[in-house]
Design a protein around this motif. Structure first.
Motif, mmCIF file in Angstrom:
data_model
loop_
_atom_site.group_PDB
_atom_site.id
_atom_site.type_symbol
_atom_site.label_atom_id
_atom_site.label_comp_id
_atom_site.label_asym_id
_atom_site.label_seq_id
_atom_site.Cartn_x
_atom_site.Cartn_y
_atom_site.Cartn_z
ATOM 1 N N THR A 250 0.863 -1.189 0.000
ATOM 2 C CA THR A 250 0.000 0.000 0.000
ATOM 3 C C THR A 250 0.892 1.229 0.000
ATOM 4 N N ARG A 374 -4.689 -2.455 3.854
ATOM 5 C CA ARG A 374 -3.445 -1.679 3.899
ATOM 6 C C ARG A 374 -2.252 -2.541 4.290
ATOM 7 N N ALA A 377 2.049 -1.474 4.146
ATOM 8 C CA ALA A 377 1.903 -0.056 3.809
ATOM 9 C C ALA A 377 3.228 0.686 3.948
#
Length: 608
Positions: A250, A374, A377
């Motif tokens: 992400t 996510r 990330a």
């Protein structure tokens, strides 16, 4: 039954209607950046300037203003560019009057994020600044007892639906608060058909508005700053960052030229991997994520920065979450960005979802879904300075003056610690130039911090990556010294030893003793020559002649008086390219001593 808004074709009459509805004490909330209804705001400001009995408080962020060149040479270069890009854009009267010192005391402007550096010399705006994380701004707006919310909106052909387009960021949550009885305000819109019509969550019905300014005669061009040139140092930072982004992860990117550098490096990694791998070796990069993207990335970014569109088209951003490639809270960019969004098919635009800023900046609300989406990330943001102990300076000076604001940077750093396998990446240029003098942006300590050292994670300069998470203070200092410019390493190391924060016998490794612009240039010279590190990776609003002038003008901007004197004496050859540059600067036929001096200095800078 839902009610239709009252429609106006005059900013003055809608201002009168606002005063009639809410009274002479107006507390008005406006979106950050692009989404301000300029004509409505200006009309209200003029009413309050003419009538001291009206109290007008404006709560907003990032008041956009056309850049103001600071020198005569800069005016010669930027004047035509600014005329070309901003012709027809209505300046915000409150900003103009604040700069002149003529905004009356019955009008107050509170910002929680300022256009970088614009208000450093304004005691009034420094005093009226509200320090806030972006996600906390909603609470503060509600606490002001806001009674007017104004927004620029994109109309549907039927005028039954409108898009909040560039700024659903806080507005959607304000409307939710009103429906829940937690706020009581009138929602006032101004239509602008240049705004891309972003559907989905950014779309609201006509019944949400009480007053609407809708007049084709009042349409104005959107504020569209040109894309910034990407320096060699920025490119090196982008390359280091790109090697830290895992496939299938992400991505969040902050505003500015470093964001474009990251985007370019990700495209290079994906589409020309051999060249990317060669650059990684030349830069002695630490990141292990170097292969092309198979699964691709998903974007969750406070700002839909322009390069997100480019990395979607390049096949880098291709991991969908519920049919969406990127969630963003607001956007602001060049004319090209707006036209690209407008010209997408509805299906293509639907994969770019504009949402409340609380959705992307925070994990609260549907937390399980956010955590699942996510994965791996990487939150990439830029700072002005970083300390040897890993604290980050992004928004203010140590004397208390505010340069910009915290925005969402703290939110993303905190999120990086809250999510499994997430990391915060803070990018910092190793040096800056001030009054012709080179200064280090890695400092021993500083009187103001945006991100405290207990949230230190990854810091990247053009010279490499410092991985700070979970390390001792001594280890952190060693890491930070390794990415500092070598002209300042000895002084920084001595300061650390004096305070006992690093071992008295510690020595910076020899391989980290050559962090210089000259070595960096040598490492990437072939890639630069091959076109892998362009000044404008994703297009430019400048002409070919203007782009050719930029390196020379940059040398002049950073030159000392002594440097300028030498240039004046030296001059330079009048090549065909130089003559085109002089013509563009209105110096082909100089008049008077000053213009002849400018001409010689520019010729010298062009030949350097």
């Amino acid at each position: 039954m839902p009610s239709s808004p009252q429609i106006f074709d005059s900013a003055a009459t809608i201002a009168d209607a606002i005063i009639s509805r809410v009274g002479r004490k107006i507390v008005m909330a406006l979106p950050l950046g692009l989404g301000k209804p300029n004509h409505i705001v200006n009309a209200l400001v003029h009413r309050a300037m003419d009538d001291p009995s009206i109290s007008l408080q404006i709560f907003t962020a990032l008041t956009l203003e056309v850049p103001r060149p600071s020198s005569d040479i800069e005016k010669r270069f930027m004047g035509p560019v600014l005329d070309r890009l901003f012709e027809g854009y209505p300046a915000l009267t409150y900003a103009t009057e604040l700069h002149k010192g003529t905004l009356p005391p019955n009008i107050q402007v509170n910002e929680f994020f300022m256009q970088a550096g614009r208000w450093l010399g304004s005691p009034r705006q420094q005093q009226n600044y509200i320090s806030a994380n972006y996600t906390h701004a909603l609470r503060y707006v509600l606490e002001t007892k806001v009674n007017v919310v104004g927004q620029l909106v994109a109309p549907s052909p039927s005028r039954q639906q409108f898009s909040l387009s560039c700024n659903p960021d806080i507005t959607l949550d304000l409307l939710d608060a009103r429906r829940a009885g937690k706020a009581d305000f009138i929602f006032v819109g101004e239509t602008n058909e240049e705004l891309p019509y972003m559907a989905g969550g950014a779309e609201v019905g006509a019944d949400e508005f009480q007053l609407l300014l809708d007049n084709k005669e009042l349409q104005f061009p959107l504020f569209a700053p040109p894309r910034e040139p990407v320096s060699l140092a920025d490119h090196a930072i982008g390359l280091h960052v790109a090697s830290l982004i895992p496939d299938g992860g992400t991505l969040q990117i902050g505003i500015g030229s470093i964001g474009d550098a990251v985007g370019q490096a990700l495209v290079l990694r994906h589409k020309e991997n051999d060249a990317f791998q060669k650059l990684m070796a030349a830069l002695d990069a630490r990141g292990n994520d170097r292969r092309p993207f198979r699964e691709g990335l998903y974007g969750a970014s406070e700002m839909l920065v322009e390069c997100f569109i480019d990395i979607i088209e390049a096949g880098v951003l291709k991991r969908e979450v519920e049919g969406v490639l990127v969630h963003g809270g607001f956007f602001l960019g060049s004319r090209t960005l707006y036209s690209r969004l407008r010209n997408m098919t509805p299906e293509e635009r639907a994969r770019i979802s504009m949402v409340p800023v609380a959705f992307v900046n925070d994990l609260h609300g549907e937390e399980e879904k956010k955590r699942a989406a996510r994965k791996d990330a990487r939150f990439v943001n830029t700072a002005m300075m970083a300390t040897l102990l890993g604290a980050v300076v992004s928004d203010g000076l140590e004397d208390g003056r505010v340069v910009s604001g915290v925005g969402g940077q703290y939110n993303f750093v905190a999120q990086a610690f809250a999510l499994e396998d997430a990391r915060s990446i803070i990018t910092v240029r190793a040096t800056r130039n001030k009054d012709g003098k080179t200064m280090s942006n890695i400092v021993f300590s500083y009187g103001h911090t945006t991100i405290p050292r207990h949230l230190r994670d990854i810091v990247v300069t053009e010279y490499g990556v410092a991985d700070l998470r979970g390390k001792t203070d001594g280890e952190v200092i060693a890491e930070m010294l390794s990415i500092a410019d070598s002209r300042f390493q000895d002084e920084l190391l001595e300061q650390a030893k004096k305070t006992g924060k690093i071992a008295s016998n510690y020595e910076i490794p020899e391989k980290r003793r050559h962090n210089t612009p000259e070595r960096l240039l040598g490492a990437v010279a072939d890639a630069r020559e091959a076109g892998h590190l362009p000044l404008f990776p994703f297009g430019s609003d400048f002409t070919e002649v203007e782009v050719s002038l930029m390196p020379a003008l940059s040398r002049l901007r950073h030159a000392t008086r002594s440097d300028l004197a030498k240039m004046l004496l030296r001059g330079g050859p009048e090549t065909d390219e130089a003559r085109r540059g002089l013509e563009r600067m209105a110096l082909a036929k100089p008049e008077g001593l000053k213009e002849r001096a400018y001409r010689r200095i520019i010729l010298a800078a062009l030949s350097s």
